[in-house]
Scaffold this motif. Structure first.
Motif, short mmCIF file in Angstrom:
data_model
loop_
_atom_site.label_atom_id
_atom_site.label_comp_id
_atom_site.label_asym_id
_atom_site.label_seq_id
_atom_site.Cartn_x
_atom_site.Cartn_y
_atom_site.Cartn_z
N ASP A 19 0.93 -0.96 0.18
CA ASP A 19 -0.11 -0.01 -0.05
C ASP A 19 0.77 1.16 -0.06
OD1 ASP A 19 -1.69 1.93 0.64
OD2 ASP A 19 -2.97 0.82 2.04
N CYS A 22 -0.57 5.74 2.87
CA CYS A 22 -1.15 5.53 4.37
C CYS A 22 -0.82 6.46 5.25
CB CYS A 22 -1.09 4.02 5.05
SG CYS A 22 -1.76 2.64 4.24
N HIS A 23 -1.64 6.59 6.19
CA HIS A 23 -1.05 7.54 7.29
C HIS A 23 -1.20 6.84 8.64
CE1 HIS A 23 -1.17 10.89 4.27
NE2 HIS A 23 -2.38 10.41 3.83
N CYS A 71 0.01 2.04 14.95
CA CYS A 71 -0.46 1.28 13.99
C CYS A 71 -0.57 -0.11 14.11
CB CYS A 71 0.65 1.60 13.00
SG CYS A 71 0.75 3.16 12.24
N LEU A 74 -3.63 -0.90 12.33
CA LEU A 74 -3.47 -0.98 10.78
C LEU A 74 -2.54 -2.23 10.37
CD1 LEU A 74 -3.12 0.29 8.17
CD2 LEU A 74 -1.23 1.47 8.89
N SER A 86 3.14 -1.09 4.15
CA SER A 86 2.43 0.21 3.85
C SER A 86 3.47 1.47 3.95
CB SER A 86 1.33 0.35 4.74
OG SER A 86 0.24 -0.60 4.34
N LEU A 88 3.80 5.04 5.09
CA LEU A 88 3.23 6.04 5.88
C LEU A 88 3.70 7.60 5.54
CD1 LEU A 88 3.57 4.49 9.31
CD2 LEU A 88 1.43 4.39 7.76
N SER A 242 -4.82 6.28 -4.64
CA SER A 242 -5.54 6.45 -3.32
C SER A 242 -6.70 7.36 -3.44
CB SER A 242 -4.25 6.96 -2.28
OG SER A 242 -4.10 8.29 -2.77
N THR A 273 -4.11 3.38 -0.73
CA THR A 273 -5.72 3.15 -0.03
C THR A 273 -6.03 4.54 0.73
OG1 THR A 273 -4.95 2.37 2.17
CG2 THR A 273 -5.75 0.87 0.28
N ASP A 274 -5.28 5.32 1.16
CA ASP A 274 -5.27 6.57 1.91
C ASP A 274 -5.64 6.47 3.21
OD1 ASP A 274 -4.91 9.22 2.35
OD2 ASP A 274 -6.56 9.85 1.24
N TRP A 275 -5.48 5.14 3.89
CA TRP A 275 -5.98 4.68 5.23
C TRP A 275 -5.38 5.84 6.20
CZ3 TRP A 275 -4.56 3.38 10.35
CH2 TRP A 275 -5.20 2.31 10.91
N GLN A 284 -9.38 -2.56 5.24
CA GLN A 284 -8.24 -2.46 4.17
C GLN A 284 -8.74 -3.74 3.25
OE1 GLN A 284 -7.31 0.25 4.05
NE2 GLN A 284 -5.07 -0.17 4.12
#
Length: 335
Positions: A19, A22-23, A71, A74, A86, A88, A242, A273-275, A284
């Protein structure tokens, strides 16, 4: 095992996934005014649908999904979804918006803690507003050398162009350390500017720094044609998809994504995804499944193209690859 059995086994194996966008789900990294702006837009959208909700209710829902500062949640969702790693991203809002709980340096340190807590699960792209001057450049270099960060994250809606000369020292560091740059494009919280989020503003920097790879974020949502054109004709420009969740129709299809992966640039497209932005809409696994399930926008891709989009492209950038024109020709020689 026969060749046919080997091919069947390969097609049945779950895809490798990274991914690329993400954040950390924690409000301490985002200014309060930024969140209030997002909530005001949510209220308007809900009201148009005949749904009444107070700002307090929406804020409570938002903050409920932002309680994963290390996280751990996540990582659990990644495991369920088959996501092996992922990226970040750490946008620096602190020059433009003064009500963030953490300084950008403190935010970097929190991200370093996550790297140490979950070895091999994350990479970090750190962002610094170019208007911090020499102090910002020194902090970014420290993040690359001491913290192990692997890229630069830019947020132009904070009030600067991605081709601002103040960013050139950052790009020189990216060229030196062979790490990519990912920049937000398109709209954001109404507390920030939209006029600096056009992808064409990157063009001067992409030409000046041909050895640096640039990633246009959210290209399945905003300025899609402009992003596709940039990726088609600039060897060092990529895009990520994303935020595609906002483009899903009620039947689960994603026409914009299907269009992007049919344009002959799948060596330039990155899954993301921009989680945790869309946690109210699903997890997810659901966001992966809607893309790769039968009838999904990635279901008609060849195994090779699917692998490029889901992990090989970002993996190549993380290993300090040369711009795509050279990388693709090398890949074609390998079959």
């Amino acid at each position: 095992m026969s060749l046919e059995e080997t091919m069947d086994a390969r097609s049945a194996a779950p895809p490798v996934i990274i991914d690329a966008h993400c954040h950390i789900a924690s409000g301490e990294h985002t200014p309060r005014s930024f969140v209030e702006g997002v909530i005001s837009n949510m209220m308007v959208a809900l009201l148009a649908q005949g749904v009444r909700a107070s700002a307090r209710q929406l804020a409570a829902m938002y903050h409920q999904k932002m309680q994963d500062p290390l996280c751990d949640q996540l990582v659990a969702e990644m495991a369920e979804a088959g996501i092996s790693k992922s990226i970040l991203l750490v946008p620096d809002f602190t020059y433009a918006l003064k009500d963030c709980e953490l300084t950008i340096e403190e935010s970097f340190l929190k991200h370093r803690d996550v790297l140490l807590r979950h070895p091999g699960k994350f990479e970090v792209f750190g962002g610094v507003d170019p208007r911090w001057g020499a102090d910002g450049v020194a902090l970014f270099e420290r993040a690359l050398v001491e913290f192990g960060f692997r890229g630069l994250k830019l947020y132009p809606p904070c009030g600067y162009s991605p081709s601002d000369p103040g960013l050139f020292p950052y790009y020189e560091l990216c060229a030196k350390h062979r790490v990519p740059v990912l920049l937000h494009i398109g709209p954001t919280s109404p507390t920030l500017a939209f006029d600096t989020s056009n992808p064409f503003l990157l063009d001067e920097a992409a030409r000046r720094f041909p050895g640096v790879n640039f990633i246009l974020a959210h290209a399945s949502v905003s300025f899609t044609e402009e992003c596709v054109m940039q990726c088609s004709h600039r060897p060092n420009v990529y895009l990520d998809v994303s935020g595609y969740q906002s483009m899903l129709r009620a039947d689960g299809s994603a026409r914009v994504l299907r269009n992007i992966v049919s344009r002959g640039i799948n060596h330039k497209v990155l899954f993301g995804t921009d989680w945790p932005v869309f946690r109210l809409q699903g997890n997810q696994k659901s966001f992966v499944d809607v893309l790769i399930e039968e009838g999904g926008p990635f279901s008609d891709l060849s195994d090779r193209e699917r692998d490029l989009v889901l992990y090989k492209n970002i993996e190549r950038l993380l290993t300090g690859a040369a711009p795509a024109a050279r990388s693709v020709s090398a890949a074609s020689r390998q079959g």
